[in-house]
Enzyme design. Structure first.
Site, PDB file in Angstrom:
ATOM      1  N   GLY A 112       2.717  18.093 -15.641  1.00 59.12           N
ATOM      2  CA  GLY A 112       2.445  16.678 -16.215  1.00 59.12           C
ATOM      3  C   GLY A 112       2.157  17.037 -17.542  1.00 59.12           C
ATOM      4  O   GLY A 112       2.511  17.729 -18.575  1.00 59.12           O
ATOM      5  N   CYS A 113       1.071  16.217 -18.041  1.00 57.30           N
ATOM      6  CA  CYS A 113       0.605  16.030 -19.460  1.00 57.30           C
ATOM      7  C   CYS A 113      -0.054  17.467 -19.656  1.00 57.30           C
ATOM      8  O   CYS A 113      -0.854  17.925 -19.202  1.00 57.30           O
ATOM      9  CB  CYS A 113      -0.456  14.921 -19.448  1.00 57.30           C
ATOM     10  SG  CYS A 113      -1.482  14.969 -21.257  1.00 57.30           S
ATOM     11  N   PHE A 114       0.479  17.837 -20.772  1.00 55.51           N
ATOM     12  CA  PHE A 114      -0.026  19.450 -21.219  1.00 55.51           C
ATOM     13  C   PHE A 114      -1.441  19.571 -21.674  1.00 55.51           C
ATOM     14  O   PHE A 114      -2.157  20.411 -21.647  1.00 55.51           O
ATOM     15  CB  PHE A 114       0.694  19.982 -22.036  1.00 55.51           C
ATOM     16  CG  PHE A 114       1.253  19.377 -23.283  1.00 55.51           C
ATOM     17  CD1 PHE A 114       0.559  18.600 -24.030  1.00 55.51           C
ATOM     18  CD2 PHE A 114       2.614  19.781 -24.117  1.00 55.51           C
ATOM     19  CE1 PHE A 114       0.791  17.844 -25.277  1.00 55.51           C
ATOM     20  CE2 PHE A 114       2.816  19.104 -25.014  1.00 55.51           C
ATOM     21  CZ  PHE A 114       2.070  18.160 -25.886  1.00 55.51           C
TER      22      PHE A 114
END
Length: 184
Positions: free
Chosen positions: A14-16
């Site tokens: 997902g979002c880093f």
């Protein structure tokens, strides 16, 4: 930390911003760098990756000391931080760049990743079929500088307060109880 014995692993969950923030808190992690892997364009930009046309995933490349934290422990954290049953998304973040992926460097690491995935599936933490890809590592492209340590620099930004912050608090509670976090 003995820099001569450091190893690296690259995950996408997902979002880093969420993933990088948490991994940087672990004992034995030398660095967790946000970036891109798995695509077909050299030196992609965030804007290009967000189109879904480059094939890259948002990833975090973790450099760690295996004498302090094991690959298996990193995998435990990886599967804790995101829902590996969601295809090409995490929550409201939708697109192939948010896919669940483990990049391996050799057959031994591939076997460890497969074993960790089986162990996580058997735990029942995430009901449903896992869609995590286990893929040969090719290249890692660091994300733009403003993405590095993004949450630490922007904790009141709306996405950070609504998504990243609560995830970090849940992470700290769980892994702090296990004694895996650096002292703050």
């Amino acid at each position: 930390m003995d820099n001569n014995n450091l190893e690296q692993v690259t995950f996408g969950g997902g979002c880093f911003w969420c993933v990088e923030s948490c991994f940087n808190m672990l004992k034995g992690v030398h660095s967790a760098i946000s970036g891109y892997s798995g695509g077909h364009k050299d030196n992609p930009t965030y804007e290009e990756v967000c189109t879904g046309e480059t094939g890259h995933a948002e990833v975090v490349q973790i450099t760690f000391d295996p004498k302090i934290i094991s690959y298996e422990q990193l995998m435990e954290v990886f599967f804790f931080l995101h829902d590996p049953t969601q295809l090409n998304r995490q929550g409201n973040d939708i697109g192939t760049q948010y896919r669940s992926v483990i990049y391996y460097k050799d057959e031994a690491e591939k076997a460890k990743a497969e074993e960790a995935l089986k162990k996580s599936e058997a735990s029942g933490k995430w009901p449903g079929t896992y869609v995590t890809e286990i893929t040969q590592f090719d290249k890692f492209w660091p994300a733009e500088q403003y993405h590095q340590g993004y949450y630490n620099e922007n904790p009141t930004q709306p996405y950070c307060s609504a998504v990243v912050g609560p995830k970090i608090q849940k992470f700290k509670k769980h892994f702090g109880e296990l004694g895996m976090l650096n002292e703050a």
